[in-house]
Design a protein around this motif. Sequence first.
Motif, PDB file in Angstrom:
ATOM      1  N   ILE A 163       0.826  -1.208   0.000  1.00  0.00           N
ATOM      2  CA  ILE A 163       0.000   0.000   0.000  1.00  0.00           C
ATOM      3  C   ILE A 163       0.858   1.255   0.000  1.00  0.00           C
ATOM      4  N   SER A 164       1.948   1.227   0.755  1.00  0.00           N
ATOM      5  CA  SER A 164       2.767   2.433   0.939  1.00  0.00           C
ATOM      6  C   SER A 164       3.946   2.515  -0.025  1.00  0.00           C
ATOM      7  N   ARG A 165       3.933   1.752  -1.100  1.00  0.00           N
ATOM      8  CA  ARG A 165       5.051   1.818  -2.048  1.00  0.00           C
ATOM      9  C   ARG A 165       5.149   3.201  -2.672  1.00  0.00           C
ATOM     10  N   PRO A 166       6.373   3.735  -2.836  1.00  0.00           N
ATOM     11  CA  PRO A 166       6.521   5.055  -3.460  1.00  0.00           C
ATOM     12  C   PRO A 166       6.093   5.074  -4.917  1.00  0.00           C
ATOM     13  N   LYS A 167       5.876   3.902  -5.512  1.00  0.00           N
ATOM     14  CA  LYS A 167       5.397   3.849  -6.888  1.00  0.00           C
ATOM     15  C   LYS A 167       4.038   4.519  -7.016  1.00  0.00           C
ATOM     16  N   LYS A 168       3.216   4.428  -5.969  1.00  0.00           N
ATOM     17  CA  LYS A 168       1.926   5.090  -5.989  1.00  0.00           C
ATOM     18  C   LYS A 168       2.088   6.603  -5.909  1.00  0.00           C
ATOM     19  N   ARG A 169       3.099   7.058  -5.168  1.00  0.00           N
ATOM     20  CA  ARG A 169       3.364   8.505  -5.113  1.00  0.00           C
ATOM     21  C   ARG A 169       3.788   9.026  -6.475  1.00  0.00           C
ATOM     22  N   ALA A 170       4.458   8.178  -7.242  1.00  0.00           N
ATOM     23  CA  ALA A 170       4.909   8.595  -8.568  1.00  0.00           C
ATOM     24  C   ALA A 170       3.746   8.852  -9.516  1.00  0.00           C
ATOM     25  N   LYS A 171       2.562   8.290  -9.218  1.00  0.00           N
ATOM     26  CA  LYS A 171       1.407   8.537 -10.078  1.00  0.00           C
ATOM     27  C   LYS A 171       0.988   9.998 -10.055  1.00  0.00           C
ATOM     28  N   ALA A 172       1.381  10.717  -9.003  1.00  0.00           N
ATOM     29  CA  ALA A 172       1.019  12.129  -8.898  1.00  0.00           C
ATOM     30  C   ALA A 172       1.955  13.031  -9.686  1.00  0.00           C
ATOM     31  N   VAL A 276      12.460   9.804 -20.377  1.00  0.00           N
ATOM     32  CA  VAL A 276      12.756  10.842 -19.396  1.00  0.00           C
ATOM     33  C   VAL A 276      12.524  10.279 -18.003  1.00  0.00           C
ATOM     34  N   PHE A 277      13.471  10.516 -17.095  1.00  0.00           N
ATOM     35  CA  PHE A 277      13.410  10.005 -15.729  1.00  0.00           C
ATOM     36  C   PHE A 277      13.403  11.183 -14.755  1.00  0.00           C
ATOM     37  N   LEU A 278      12.654  11.019 -13.682  1.00  0.00           N
ATOM     38  CA  LEU A 278      12.663  11.971 -12.572  1.00  0.00           C
ATOM     39  C   LEU A 278      12.798  11.176 -11.287  1.00  0.00           C
ATOM     40  N   ASP A 279      13.915  11.352 -10.587  1.00  0.00           N
ATOM     41  CA  ASP A 279      14.163  10.678  -9.318  1.00  0.00           C
ATOM     42  C   ASP A 279      14.008  11.673  -8.184  1.00  0.00           C
ATOM     43  N   GLY A 280      13.488  11.198  -7.072  1.00  0.00           N
ATOM     44  CA  GLY A 280      13.326  12.067  -5.918  1.00  0.00           C
ATOM     45  C   GLY A 280      12.973  11.275  -4.680  1.00  0.00           C
ATOM     46  N   THR A 281      12.960  11.950  -3.544  1.00  0.00           N
ATOM     47  CA  THR A 281      12.614  11.365  -2.253  1.00  0.00           C
ATOM     48  C   THR A 281      11.294  11.937  -1.788  1.00  0.00           C
ATOM     49  N   VAL A 282      10.364  11.063  -1.421  1.00  0.00           N
ATOM     50  CA  VAL A 282       9.050  11.501  -0.965  1.00  0.00           C
ATOM     51  C   VAL A 282       9.203  12.200   0.379  1.00  0.00           C
ATOM     52  N   GLU A 283       8.652  13.382   0.495  1.00  0.00           N
ATOM     53  CA  GLU A 283       8.838  14.191   1.702  1.00  0.00           C
ATOM     54  C   GLU A 283       8.194  13.553   2.922  1.00  0.00           C
ATOM     55  N   SER A 284       7.045  12.919   2.775  1.00  0.00           N
ATOM     56  CA  SER A 284       6.304  12.400   3.919  1.00  0.00           C
ATOM     57  C   SER A 284       6.835  11.063   4.417  1.00  0.00           C
ATOM     58  N   THR A 285       7.414  10.239   3.537  1.00  0.00           N
ATOM     59  CA  THR A 285       7.866   8.903   3.933  1.00  0.00           C
ATOM     60  C   THR A 285       9.371   8.701   3.803  1.00  0.00           C
ATOM     61  N   SER A 286      10.087   9.632   3.195  1.00  0.00           N
ATOM     62  CA  SER A 286      11.537   9.529   2.967  1.00  0.00           C
ATOM     63  C   SER A 286      11.902   8.341   2.082  1.00  0.00           C
ATOM     64  N   ALA A 287      10.955   7.854   1.291  1.00  0.00           N
ATOM     65  CA  ALA A 287      11.220   6.762   0.354  1.00  0.00           C
ATOM     66  C   ALA A 287      11.536   7.347  -1.011  1.00  0.00           C
ATOM     67  N   THR A 288      12.499   6.746  -1.684  1.00  0.00           N
ATOM     68  CA  THR A 288      12.870   7.216  -3.018  1.00  0.00           C
ATOM     69  C   THR A 288      11.907   6.650  -4.056  1.00  0.00           C
ATOM     70  N   CYS A 289      11.642   7.426  -5.072  1.00  0.00           N
ATOM     71  CA  CYS A 289      10.763   6.981  -6.156  1.00  0.00           C
ATOM     72  C   CYS A 289      11.307   7.496  -7.484  1.00  0.00           C
ATOM     73  N   GLN A 290      10.885   6.846  -8.542  1.00  0.00           N
ATOM     74  CA  GLN A 290      11.293   7.241  -9.888  1.00  0.00           C
ATOM     75  C   GLN A 290      10.067   7.300 -10.781  1.00  0.00           C
ATOM     76  N   VAL A 291       9.961   8.391 -11.533  1.00  0.00           N
ATOM     77  CA  VAL A 291       8.888   8.572 -12.507  1.00  0.00           C
ATOM     78  C   VAL A 291       9.535   8.589 -13.882  1.00  0.00           C
ATOM     79  N   ARG A 292       8.901   7.941 -14.840  1.00  0.00           N
ATOM     80  CA  ARG A 292       9.470   7.910 -16.182  1.00  0.00           C
ATOM     81  C   ARG A 292       8.354   7.924 -17.225  1.00  0.00           C
ATOM     82  N   THR A 293       8.709   8.424 -18.379  1.00  0.00           N
ATOM     83  CA  THR A 293       7.817   8.427 -19.526  1.00  0.00           C
ATOM     84  C   THR A 293       8.687   8.417 -20.772  1.00  0.00           C
TER      85      THR A 293
END
Length: 372
Positions: A163-172, A276-293
């Motif tokens: 449920i808490s995977r940063p992959k879901k945060r990447a959807k935003a 294109v890749f965007l890497d970052g750390t989620v502010e609320s959970t400190s988990a790293t995530c990657q967004v790509r298209t």
Amino acid sequence: MFKHLRKWFVAHCFGHSRQRTRLVSKDGRCNIEFGNVDAQSRFIFFVDIWTTVLELKWRYKMTVFITAFLGSWFLFGLLWYVVAYVHKDLPEFHPADNHTPCVENINGMTSAFLFSLETQVTIGYGFRCVTEQCATAIFLLIFQSILGVIINSFMCGAILAKISRPKKRAKAITFSKHAVISKRGGKLCLLIRVANLRKSLLIGSHIYGKLLKTTVTPEGETIILDQTNINFVVDAGNENLFFISPLTIYHIIDHNSPFFHMAAETLSQQDFELVVFLDGTVESTSATCQVRTSYVPEEVLWGYRFVPIVSKTKEGKYRVDFHNFSKTVEVETPHCAMCLYNEKDARARMKRGYDNPNFILAEVDETDDTKM
């Protein structure tokens, strides 16, 4: 009207056959499959069981979740039945009135299953309980309690982690539907717009790109999906982005860019995929995530720029209009990067007087006409 219907029919019936194969879809999923993997390599998935369960789809994960609990309840229920059978606690053995069973009130497989369920989930109704008559039952009770805690921890942890995977945060994080090529700061650039739909920031964001295309080496080797680095920047760089409002990232098309030898007329004929890749750390959970298209040549518009979407309201707030997020307008743009740089060089030579047809060097004979 017939012409419009024919165009619509051709676009819908034959357009899908002309679609290019993508390695990365628009929503970031990778279009790749692995074939002929040996059995030893497949065994690695069972060794790393945590990652395997975590990456399962929800329907498979819930199947594993239900199977693990039902299977353990039934297995221990069967063991409790065996204990009662060996100790002759079942009614078919007609135990004496002073007989003390290992487990009170186990009359068959159904009652043994219910006792196993009550023991593992620590319900404890009190109707069935272990006595001190046999050590086997006590050992089995301890073993089931410990194993039940392990199963509960593993399965509940897997559900929570899923449920808490940063992959879901990447959807935003969303990218513009098209990339555009136009002038920016006097340079020809490839521009892409990216936005964060949440107000929480991505800390330490870093953005970069890869150009994938088929190349042939001087030795004659054909490399499919050959990767070339594409540097994207904003006005403040490409690291530690202040990603609170939509950003327009751009890649400068200079002599080192793979887009330098492309032109507006030949862009659609190219065979490449820009990831294109965007890497970052989620502010609320400190988990790293990657967004790509990804973008294929049909999704790169030459001679366009993005419509502004940030404005200031009367109340002093900044408003982002996502209705115009992917909208573009046509602007005057050189049809190739080489033409732009040749034009700049020509202007520089004109300022220095080079290649000026009106400039004639006249030789003057300087003689001294002063007579003494």
